[in-house]
Scaffold this motif. Structure first.
Motif, PDB file in Angstrom:
ATOM      1  N   LYS A  14       0.843  -1.205   0.000  1.00  0.00           N
ATOM      2  CA  LYS A  14       0.000   0.000   0.000  1.00  0.00           C
ATOM      3  C   LYS A  14       0.882   1.260   0.000  1.00  0.00           C
ATOM      4  O   LYS A  14       0.592   2.237  -0.672  1.00  0.00           O
ATOM      5  N   ASP A  69      -6.016   4.535   6.500  1.00  0.00           N
ATOM      6  CA  ASP A  69      -7.182   4.164   5.698  1.00  0.00           C
ATOM      7  C   ASP A  69      -7.930   3.009   6.351  1.00  0.00           C
ATOM      8  O   ASP A  69      -7.364   2.250   7.129  1.00  0.00           O
ATOM      9  N   ASP A  70      -9.208   2.918   6.051  1.00  0.00           N
ATOM     10  CA  ASP A  70      -9.985   1.770   6.488  1.00  0.00           C
ATOM     11  C   ASP A  70     -10.948   1.417   5.358  1.00  0.00           C
ATOM     12  O   ASP A  70     -11.557   2.310   4.771  1.00  0.00           O
ATOM     13  N   SER A  71     -11.050   0.133   5.060  1.00  0.00           N
ATOM     14  CA  SER A  71     -11.862  -0.311   3.924  1.00  0.00           C
ATOM     15  C   SER A  71     -12.713  -1.504   4.289  1.00  0.00           C
ATOM     16  O   SER A  71     -12.458  -2.177   5.294  1.00  0.00           O
ATOM     17  N   GLY A  72     -13.666  -1.792   3.433  1.00  0.00           N
ATOM     18  CA  GLY A  72     -14.458  -3.006   3.620  1.00  0.00           C
ATOM     19  C   GLY A  72     -15.553  -3.119   2.581  1.00  0.00           C
ATOM     20  O   GLY A  72     -15.728  -2.241   1.726  1.00  0.00           O
ATOM     21  N   ALA A  87     -12.722  -7.842   7.729  1.00  0.00           N
ATOM     22  CA  ALA A  87     -11.543  -8.704   7.940  1.00  0.00           C
ATOM     23  C   ALA A  87     -11.863  -9.844   8.893  1.00  0.00           C
ATOM     24  O   ALA A  87     -11.241 -10.901   8.829  1.00  0.00           O
ATOM     25  N   HIS A  96      -9.859 -15.155   4.862  1.00  0.00           N
ATOM     26  CA  HIS A  96     -10.603 -14.747   3.671  1.00  0.00           C
ATOM     27  C   HIS A  96     -11.538 -15.854   3.181  1.00  0.00           C
ATOM     28  O   HIS A  96     -12.656 -15.581   2.758  1.00  0.00           O
ATOM     29  N   PHE A 117     -17.571  -1.784  -2.365  1.00  0.00           N
ATOM     30  CA  PHE A 117     -16.372  -1.647  -1.544  1.00  0.00           C
ATOM     31  C   PHE A 117     -16.189  -0.173  -1.227  1.00  0.00           C
ATOM     32  O   PHE A 117     -16.389   0.684  -2.102  1.00  0.00           O
ATOM     33  N   PHE A 150      -7.086 -10.318  -3.272  1.00  0.00           N
ATOM     34  CA  PHE A 150      -7.173 -10.830  -1.901  1.00  0.00           C
ATOM     35  C   PHE A 150      -8.611 -10.641  -1.405  1.00  0.00           C
ATOM     36  O   PHE A 150      -9.470 -10.092  -2.111  1.00  0.00           O
ATOM     37  N   GLY A 151      -8.837 -11.062  -0.173  1.00  0.00           N
ATOM     38  CA  GLY A 151     -10.126 -10.808   0.483  1.00  0.00           C
ATOM     39  C   GLY A 151     -11.314 -11.318  -0.330  1.00  0.00           C
ATOM     40  O   GLY A 151     -11.336 -12.451  -0.792  1.00  0.00           O
ATOM     41  N   TYR A 152     -12.288 -10.447  -0.513  1.00  0.00           N
ATOM     42  CA  TYR A 152     -13.536 -10.812  -1.187  1.00  0.00           C
ATOM     43  C   TYR A 152     -13.440 -10.704  -2.722  1.00  0.00           C
ATOM     44  O   TYR A 152     -14.458 -10.840  -3.397  1.00  0.00           O
ATOM     45  N   ASP A 153     -12.260 -10.450  -3.240  1.00  0.00           N
ATOM     46  CA  ASP A 153     -12.113 -10.238  -4.689  1.00  0.00           C
ATOM     47  C   ASP A 153     -12.757 -11.329  -5.557  1.00  0.00           C
ATOM     48  O   ASP A 153     -13.386 -11.006  -6.573  1.00  0.00           O
ATOM     49  N   LYS A 173      -7.200  -3.625 -11.526  1.00  0.00           N
ATOM     50  CA  LYS A 173      -7.958  -3.407 -10.290  1.00  0.00           C
ATOM     51  C   LYS A 173      -7.574  -2.067  -9.667  1.00  0.00           C
ATOM     52  O   LYS A 173      -8.428  -1.294  -9.232  1.00  0.00           O
ATOM     53  N   HIS A 178     -11.857   1.097  -4.992  1.00  0.00           N
ATOM     54  CA  HIS A 178     -12.232   2.035  -3.935  1.00  0.00           C
ATOM     55  C   HIS A 178     -10.996   2.688  -3.308  1.00  0.00           C
ATOM     56  O   HIS A 178     -10.944   3.885  -3.107  1.00  0.00           O
ATOM     57  N   ARG A 179      -9.979   1.857  -3.047  1.00  0.00           N
ATOM     58  CA  ARG A 179      -8.763   2.392  -2.414  1.00  0.00           C
ATOM     59  C   ARG A 179      -8.074   3.380  -3.355  1.00  0.00           C
ATOM     60  O   ARG A 179      -7.627   4.443  -2.952  1.00  0.00           O
TER      61      ARG A 179
HETATM   62  P1  IMP Z   1      -8.359  -2.820   5.114  1.00  0.00           P
HETATM   63  O1  IMP Z   1      -9.040  -1.778   5.969  1.00  0.00           O
HETATM   64  O2  IMP Z   1      -7.815  -2.260   3.816  1.00  0.00           O
HETATM   65  O3  IMP Z   1      -7.328  -3.602   5.883  1.00  0.00           O
HETATM   66  O4  IMP Z   1      -9.489  -3.868   4.675  1.00  0.00           O
HETATM   67  C1  IMP Z   1     -10.243  -4.589   5.638  1.00  0.00           C
HETATM   68  C2  IMP Z   1     -10.856  -5.836   5.001  1.00  0.00           C
HETATM   69  O5  IMP Z   1     -11.796  -5.475   3.989  1.00  0.00           O
HETATM   70  C3  IMP Z   1      -9.870  -6.763   4.316  1.00  0.00           C
HETATM   71  O6  IMP Z   1      -9.276  -7.677   5.223  1.00  0.00           O
HETATM   72  C4  IMP Z   1     -10.764  -7.471   3.306  1.00  0.00           C
HETATM   73  O7  IMP Z   1     -11.498  -8.514   3.924  1.00  0.00           O
HETATM   74  C5  IMP Z   1     -11.736  -6.382   2.898  1.00  0.00           C
HETATM   75  N1  IMP Z   1     -11.221  -5.637   1.727  1.00  0.00           N
HETATM   76  C6  IMP Z   1     -10.798  -4.346   1.702  1.00  0.00           C
HETATM   77  N2  IMP Z   1     -10.400  -4.002   0.467  1.00  0.00           N
HETATM   78  C7  IMP Z   1     -10.567  -5.104  -0.307  1.00  0.00           C
HETATM   79  C8  IMP Z   1     -10.323  -5.360  -1.687  1.00  0.00           C
HETATM   80  O8  IMP Z   1      -9.822  -4.527  -2.467  1.00  0.00           O
HETATM   81  N3  IMP Z   1     -10.628  -6.595  -2.116  1.00  0.00           N
HETATM   82  C9  IMP Z   1     -11.147  -7.555  -1.316  1.00  0.00           C
HETATM   83  N4  IMP Z   1     -11.382  -7.378  -0.021  1.00  0.00           N
HETATM   84  C10 IMP Z   1     -11.096  -6.143   0.493  1.00  0.00           C
END
Ligand code: IMP
Length: 195
Positions: A14, A69-72, A87, A96, A117, A150-153, A173, A178-179
């Motif tokens: 990142k 940052d925070d994502s989901g 997560a 995952h 996302f 990774f994750g839900y991709d 991607k 979103h990121r």
């Molecule tokens: P983080 O805040 O970027 O660490 O994201 C938290 C969680 O959201 C991750 O562990 C994934 O489960 C999910 N996530 C966030 N961004 C993505 C993505 O781009 N693809 C898939 N899963 C994501």
């Protein structure tokens, strides 16, 4: 002398993504670079809150400009779950695979597959907090497709495409995620400050 700016992450990937786009006036540092080895607790109930908790945590201890940052993933038919719990959706020690299984089970037989996302960034810059966000809309597939990312991709198909995030190259991607959208807004802000 470049200005130090801390990205509150241990994820070097990142960090490199952002470093590639900021000018030489900024010295981008990770948590590891400043010797912060703790896992910052994410106790908030929104992405904004969690991003803010992390940036303040760093600022309070190190007194340096920083951002977090925070994502989901938010799924409409599941009242925006898993959201900030993305997560750890299948439990604290979930992974995952288990998280995806839980989503597919909860959406079994559900026709509304809409999801998005989201990323929120909190930047503490010269004592002021600024937020930047990014969203990508899409749908949840009924089964996994693709091996990238990774994750839900593997179960997320972004709007306007007929492939999942996990079928996209990293470059593809990163051009729509979103990121990436939130980071672009942050970078525009920072580059404006450095001009
Ligand atoms: P983080 O805040 O970027 O660490 O994201 C938290 C969680 O959201 C991750 O562990 C994934 O489960 C999910 N996530 C966030 N961004 C993505 C993505 O781009 N693809 C898939 N899963 C994501």
């Amino acid at each position: 002398m470049p200005n130090p700016l801390v990205f509150a992450t241990h994820n070097n990937h990142k960090l490199q993504e952002v470093a590639a786009k900021t000018g030489s006036q900024l010295q981008l540092l990770s948590l590891t670079d400043i010797g912060c080895m703790e896992d910052i607790p994410e106790t908030g109930t929104t992405f904004q809150e969690n991003a803010s908790i992390k940036s303040h945590y760093v600022f309070d201890r190190y007194k340096v400009n920083c951002f977090a940052d925070d994502s989901g993933l938010e799924i409409e038919a599941l009242n925006n779950e898993p959201g900030v719990y993305s997560a750890r959706y299948a439990g604290e020690h979930g992974n995952h695979e288990a998280n995806i299984n839980k989503v597919l089970t909860n959406l079994n037989g559900v026709t509304n597959r809409k999801a998005r996302f989201r990323t929120v960034i909190s930047l503490l810059w010269n004592g002021e907090e600024h937020f930047f966000d990014g969203t990508v809309n899409g749908t949840i597939r009924t089964e996994r497709v693709g091996a990238q990312g990774f994750g839900y991709d593997p179960i997320f198909e972004p709007e306007g495409y007929d492939i999942t995030f996990a079928e996209m190259s990293m470059e593809q991607k990163n051009s729509i995620s979103h990121r990436a959208i939130a980071m672009e807004k942050l970078i525009d802000f920072l580059n404006g400050k450095q001009a």
